[in-house]
Design a protein around this motif. Sequence first.
Motif, PDB file in Angstrom:
ATOM      1  N   GLU A   1     -15.749  45.967  33.954  1.00  8.17           N
ATOM      2  CA  GLU A   1     -14.865  46.754  34.759  1.00  8.17           C
ATOM      3  C   GLU A   1     -15.147  46.837  36.255  1.00  8.17           C
ATOM      4  N   GLU A   2     -16.390  46.954  36.334  1.00  9.86           N
ATOM      5  CA  GLU A   2     -16.734  47.274  37.938  1.00  9.86           C
ATOM      6  C   GLU A   2     -16.461  46.096  38.729  1.00  9.86           C
ATOM      7  N   TYR A   3     -16.720  44.989  38.243  1.00 10.48           N
ATOM      8  CA  TYR A   3     -16.447  43.576  38.885  1.00 10.48           C
ATOM      9  C   TYR A   3     -14.893  43.376  38.941  1.00 10.48           C
ATOM     10  N   ALA A   4     -14.127  43.601  37.894  1.00 13.55           N
ATOM     11  CA  ALA A   4     -12.668  43.579  37.957  1.00 13.55           C
ATOM     12  C   ALA A   4     -12.198  44.318  38.740  1.00 13.55           C
ATOM     13  N   ASP A   5     -12.733  45.636  39.263  1.00 11.17           N
ATOM     14  CA  ASP A   5     -12.099  46.637  40.177  1.00 11.17           C
ATOM     15  C   ASP A   5     -12.158  45.728  41.749  1.00 11.17           C
TER      16      ASP A   5
ATOM     17  N   SER B   1      -2.461  39.134  39.207  1.00  3.80           N
ATOM     18  CA  SER B   1      -1.826  39.513  38.050  1.00  3.80           C
ATOM     19  C   SER B   1      -3.094  40.008  37.141  1.00  3.80           C
ATOM     20  N   GLY B   2      -2.923  40.552  36.003  1.00  2.00           N
ATOM     21  CA  GLY B   2      -3.983  41.140  35.270  1.00  2.00           C
ATOM     22  C   GLY B   2      -4.688  40.329  34.430  1.00  2.00           C
ATOM     23  N   GLU B   3      -3.987  39.076  34.101  1.00  2.00           N
ATOM     24  CA  GLU B   3      -4.574  37.794  33.477  1.00  2.00           C
ATOM     25  C   GLU B   3      -5.640  37.125  34.567  1.00  2.00           C
ATOM     26  N   ARG B   4      -4.961  36.873  35.686  1.00  2.00           N
ATOM     27  CA  ARG B   4      -5.778  36.455  36.775  1.00  2.00           C
ATOM     28  C   ARG B   4      -6.936  37.064  37.117  1.00  2.00           C
ATOM     29  N   ILE B   5      -6.909  38.403  37.034  1.00  3.68           N
ATOM     30  CA  ILE B   5      -8.234  39.242  37.415  1.00  3.68           C
ATOM     31  C   ILE B   5      -9.160  39.113  36.183  1.00  3.68           C
ATOM     32  N   ARG B   6      -8.685  38.759  34.883  1.00  3.42           N
ATOM     33  CA  ARG B   6      -9.627  39.074  33.814  1.00  3.42           C
ATOM     34  C   ARG B   6     -10.378  37.481  33.895  1.00  3.42           C
TER      35      ARG B   6
ATOM     36  N   VAL C   1     -18.949  38.090  34.653  1.00  2.00           N
ATOM     37  CA  VAL C   1     -19.239  39.097  33.623  1.00  2.00           C
ATOM     38  C   VAL C   1     -18.317  38.650  32.517  1.00  2.00           C
ATOM     39  N   SER C   2     -18.928  38.612  31.265  1.00  2.00           N
ATOM     40  CA  SER C   2     -17.960  38.377  30.240  1.00  2.00           C
ATOM     41  C   SER C   2     -17.257  39.508  29.752  1.00  2.00           C
ATOM     42  N   PRO C   3     -16.099  39.285  29.280  1.00  2.00           N
ATOM     43  CA  PRO C   3     -15.198  40.376  28.677  1.00  2.00           C
ATOM     44  C   PRO C   3     -16.080  40.934  27.379  1.00  2.00           C
TER      45      PRO C   3
END
Length: 220
Positions: free
Chosen positions: A87-91, A101-106, A113-115
Amino acid sequence: MTEIVLMSDPRVAAIPVAECGERLVDVREAGPLLVDPRKRDPADAFAHLREGVVERLLAAQALLPDGLRLLFVEGYRPPSLQRAYFEEYADELRALHPGWSGERIRAAASRYVSPPEIAPHSAGAAVDLTLAGADGRELDLGTRMNASPEESGGACFTHADGIGREARARRELLGSVLTAAGLVNYPTEWWHWSFGDRYWALATGAEAAPYGPKELAPGG
């Protein structure tokens, strides 16, 4: 796999887990591996791996030329810590790319960092490691360990161009001994290798992963 398959790829999540129940062991007590304390946590979770992974690291160590050693940096990562890292890296990526988009961020986050739901580290199946000389001093493999794609300009990718001949040779040596011992690399991170997790199963064609997410028991 010749293509770069990210951890967020649905093919990884689709691999079933057939948990074998193998225990997590402290690598510092399992053999002559050189352990770096930079990722040490209060529970010493970082120094744990599944027994089968440790056995393969010892086999890889034995294949290295005299004067070189594997330098273990991080193994097991509790699911809660993995989630926090992701979550830190996604932020960070959301701040850099507000239009994504959320999918592209993921997908972009999973390069580094692995989900958390499929993370090899949380299964005790993955290790972050590098090479050291006979004196225990870390060698240069082209980037610092855990350098993000943004920080390194993509040089953290295992087969990145332009990292220098000596660093390239060291990456190839590291890869050759770990591959011979049965581990697979996550190609966006030259230091990340695993055995027995879903990503390993996809890369090797195994029907299921013997290691799934696991909590570290008190006292190890």
